[in-house]
Enzyme design. Structure first.
Site, PDB file in Angstrom:
ATOM      1  N   ASP A  21     -12.942   2.528   6.414  1.00  0.00           N
ATOM      2  CA  ASP A  21     -13.487   3.680   5.710  1.00  0.00           C
ATOM      3  C   ASP A  21     -14.854   3.993   6.304  1.00  0.00           C
ATOM      4  OD1 ASP A  21     -11.270   3.524   4.096  1.00  0.00           O
ATOM      5  OD2 ASP A  21     -12.312   2.676   2.351  1.00  0.00           O
ATOM      6  N   GLY A  49      -3.192  -1.647   1.525  1.00  0.00           N
ATOM      7  CA  GLY A  49      -2.572  -2.950   1.754  1.00  0.00           C
ATOM      8  C   GLY A  49      -3.631  -4.036   1.897  1.00  0.00           C
ATOM      9  N   ASN A  51      -6.767  -3.922   0.960  1.00  0.00           N
ATOM     10  CA  ASN A  51      -7.525  -4.097  -0.290  1.00  0.00           C
ATOM     11  C   ASN A  51      -6.766  -5.014  -1.252  1.00  0.00           C
ATOM     12  OD1 ASN A  51      -9.282  -2.215   0.721  1.00  0.00           O
ATOM     13  ND2 ASN A  51      -8.604  -0.541  -0.606  1.00  0.00           N
ATOM     14  N   GLU A 148       1.072   3.642   2.024  1.00  0.00           N
ATOM     15  CA  GLU A 148       0.286   4.140   3.162  1.00  0.00           C
ATOM     16  C   GLU A 148       0.892   3.719   4.499  1.00  0.00           C
ATOM     17  OE1 GLU A 148      -4.306   5.009   1.773  1.00  0.00           O
ATOM     18  OE2 GLU A 148      -3.841   3.009   2.509  1.00  0.00           O
ATOM     19  N   ASP A 255     -17.943   3.127  -8.936  1.00  0.00           N
ATOM     20  CA  ASP A 255     -17.050   3.610  -7.873  1.00  0.00           C
ATOM     21  C   ASP A 255     -15.643   3.119  -8.225  1.00  0.00           C
ATOM     22  OD1 ASP A 255     -15.654   4.153  -5.571  1.00  0.00           O
ATOM     23  OD2 ASP A 255     -16.823   2.836  -4.270  1.00  0.00           O
ATOM     24  N   ALA A 258     -11.206   1.707  -5.622  1.00  0.00           N
ATOM     25  CA  ALA A 258     -10.219   0.650  -5.424  1.00  0.00           C
ATOM     26  C   ALA A 258      -9.842  -0.061  -6.725  1.00  0.00           C
ATOM     27  CB  ALA A 258     -10.728  -0.345  -4.394  1.00  0.00           C
ATOM     28  N   ALA A 259     -10.114   0.573  -7.867  1.00  0.00           N
ATOM     29  CA  ALA A 259      -9.747  -0.053  -9.149  1.00  0.00           C
ATOM     30  C   ALA A 259      -8.237  -0.287  -9.213  1.00  0.00           C
ATOM     31  CB  ALA A 259     -10.202   0.823 -10.312  1.00  0.00           C
ATOM     32  N   GLY A 260      -7.480   0.699  -8.734  1.00  0.00           N
ATOM     33  CA  GLY A 260      -6.017   0.577  -8.758  1.00  0.00           C
ATOM     34  C   GLY A 260      -5.534  -0.551  -7.845  1.00  0.00           C
ATOM     35  N   ASP A 261      -6.221  -0.775  -6.728  1.00  0.00           N
ATOM     36  CA  ASP A 261      -5.836  -1.864  -5.817  1.00  0.00           C
ATOM     37  C   ASP A 261      -6.133  -3.226  -6.447  1.00  0.00           C
ATOM     38  OD1 ASP A 261      -4.969  -0.113  -3.851  1.00  0.00           O
ATOM     39  OD2 ASP A 261      -6.943   0.022  -2.926  1.00  0.00           O
ATOM     40  N   GLY A 296     -17.546   0.388  -2.813  1.00  0.00           N
ATOM     41  CA  GLY A 296     -16.767  -0.022  -1.644  1.00  0.00           C
ATOM     42  C   GLY A 296     -15.441  -0.641  -2.050  1.00  0.00           C
TER      43      GLY A 296
HETATM   44  P1  ADP Z   1      -6.264   4.302  -9.551  1.00  0.00           P
HETATM   45  O1  ADP Z   1      -7.487   3.851  -8.803  1.00  0.00           O
HETATM   46  O2  ADP Z   1      -4.989   3.866  -8.897  1.00  0.00           O
HETATM   47  O3  ADP Z   1      -6.268   5.763  -9.953  1.00  0.00           O
HETATM   48  P2  ADP Z   1      -7.084   3.656 -12.257  1.00  0.00           P
HETATM   49  O4  ADP Z   1      -8.269   4.548 -12.060  1.00  0.00           O
HETATM   50  O5  ADP Z   1      -6.113   4.043 -13.327  1.00  0.00           O
HETATM   51  O6  ADP Z   1      -6.279   3.447 -10.906  1.00  0.00           O
HETATM   52  O7  ADP Z   1      -7.657   2.203 -12.537  1.00  0.00           O
HETATM   53  C1  ADP Z   1      -6.840   1.046 -12.605  1.00  0.00           C
HETATM   54  C2  ADP Z   1      -7.236   0.235 -13.803  1.00  0.00           C
HETATM   55  O8  ADP Z   1      -8.605  -0.198 -13.666  1.00  0.00           O
HETATM   56  C3  ADP Z   1      -7.173   0.976 -15.139  1.00  0.00           C
HETATM   57  O9  ADP Z   1      -5.882   0.818 -15.716  1.00  0.00           O
HETATM   58  C4  ADP Z   1      -8.241   0.265 -15.961  1.00  0.00           C
HETATM   59  O10 ADP Z   1      -7.693  -0.867 -16.587  1.00  0.00           O
HETATM   60  C5  ADP Z   1      -9.272  -0.170 -14.916  1.00  0.00           C
HETATM   61  N1  ADP Z   1     -10.350   0.832 -14.846  1.00  0.00           N
HETATM   62  C6  ADP Z   1     -10.507   1.837 -13.947  1.00  0.00           C
HETATM   63  N2  ADP Z   1     -11.607   2.579 -14.213  1.00  0.00           N
HETATM   64  C7  ADP Z   1     -12.169   2.035 -15.322  1.00  0.00           C
HETATM   65  C8  ADP Z   1     -13.329   2.327 -16.111  1.00  0.00           C
HETATM   66  N3  ADP Z   1     -14.140   3.343 -15.811  1.00  0.00           N
HETATM   67  N4  ADP Z   1     -13.583   1.529 -17.194  1.00  0.00           N
HETATM   68  C9  ADP Z   1     -12.778   0.497 -17.507  1.00  0.00           C
HETATM   69  N5  ADP Z   1     -11.675   0.172 -16.816  1.00  0.00           N
HETATM   70  C10 ADP Z   1     -11.364   0.920 -15.734  1.00  0.00           C
END
Ligand code: ADP
Length: 312
Positions: A21, A49, A51, A148, A255, A258-261, A296
């Site tokens: 990135d 992948g 991540n 991806e 940020d 990468a929460a979903g990863d 990041g």
């Molecule tokens: P993606 O990045 O794939 O769009 P999400 O944004 O839905 O995925 O985030 C994945 C998970 O991370 C969520 O189900 C939640 O549990 C957690 N999460 C993401 N953002 C937040 C936030 N701002 N506060 C609390 N939990 C979060």
């Protein structure tokens, strides 16, 4: 120094992308044809992948990655970053005369961004690459997949896992317009709201509509479903039709890239450790929440201690 997982750790194979990135910050994004002076450039290892592989390794899994890098300098840097995490890379080959996957991310002061992804070597990951790693796939607990890399490659990996009773988890990201229906022949699918909407045709605006989409995903073939809802947590539906809402952990998000990863990696680990879908979903929500508090993609992946701290 490299990390390595202790014996009898959950074993996970990730098949997926590896990207660099390149984040360019400027006061505002350039208009077409305009040249702007930017403020900074950061090189941050990413790719869904990679991540997820890093996420799973930091949470304590024994992880192998199957992917492709180019024969450029980014390929060297990305490889080193994965080695340091203790990830086995026997399934990561270099493609000659090809660049590594790159995402060029322009971010302006308002936070608005603009992204160009060049798949590079990720686009050259073929079913044959996965078949070469058949033995590695056969001996793990969980196979983690995202979209991806070419879809025939994802389907080939799924097929190998199914014939070896390996649990298959698909994070159907990034969202695509026409998902091939056979992608949902998995043990667990974990889309976010927009991916779930494209997969089911159900617009997700409430937890109630998310539950309806989860039921539809099950009818379409997924054994178990978790739909992530960002700062609203997630909903799940397990194989016996037991459903629930996983409440989010309250954090200050910095940020959420990468929460979903982090979520998918954590879900895979807890399921490999024998957790129920509900238990694994809660663990994954905590991992996603920690990742959202950090900048990041790979640098922001939480450790087991980080997740346990939030859970307790
Ligand atoms: P993606 O990045 O794939 O769009 P999400 O944004 O839905 O995925 O985030 C994945 C998970 O991370 C969520 O189900 C939640 O549990 C957690 N999460 C993401 N953002 C937040 C936030 N701002 N506060 C609390 N939990 C979060």
């Amino acid at each position: 120094m490299t990390n390595s997982a202790p014996q009898n750790s959950p074993r996970i194979v990730v098949v997926g992308s590896i990207n660099m990135d390149l984040v360019v910050r400027s006061a505002r994004l350039p208009a077409p044809g305009e040249t702007l002076i930017g403020n900074s450039l950061s090189e941050i290892p990413g790719g869904k992948g990679a991540n997820q592989a890093v996420g799973a390794a930091r949470l304590g899994a024994d992880v192998s990655l199957i992917g492709r890098l180019g024969d450029d300098g980014f390929g060297d840097t990305l490889r080193r970053a994965l080695v340091v995490e203790g990830i086995q890379l026997d399934g990561v080959e270099r493609t000659r005369k090809c660049c590594s996957g790159v995402a060029i991310i322009g971010v302006e002061d308002s936070g608005q961004n603009c992204i160009t992804v060049v798949p590079g070597a990720n686009g050259r990951l073929m079913p044959a690459d996965v078949q070469k790693q058949a033995q590695a796939i056969a001996r793990v607990d969980v196979l983690l997949l995202q979209l991806e890399v070419p879809i025939p490659t994802v389907l080939a990996a799924m097929e190998l896992a199914r014939t070896n009773d390996v649990v298959t988890i698909l994070d159907p990201a990034p969202a695509i317009r026409d998902y091939p229906p056979e992608l949902l022949n998995v043990d667990v699918v974990c889309p976010n709201e927009s991916e779930a909407a494209l997969l089911t045709g159900i617009e997700i605006t409430t937890t109630e509509s998310a539950h309806r989409a989860a039921e539809k995903l099950q009818q379409l073939g997924a054994r178990q479903v978790v739909i992530t809802l960002g700062d609203k947590g997630a909903v799940f539906r397990d194989a016996s039709g037991h459903t629930g809402h996983l409440t989010p952990f309250p954090v200050t998000a910095v940020d959420t890239t990468a929460a979903g990863d982090a979520f998918a990696a954590a879900l895979g680990i807890r399921l490999a450790e024998g957790g129920s879908l509900q238990d694994a979903g809660r663990f994954a929500c905590a991992a996603g929440a920690v990742a959202a508090t950090r900048k990041g993609a790979q640098p922001g992946m939480p450790s087991r201690e980080d997740v346990n701290e939030l859970l307790n």
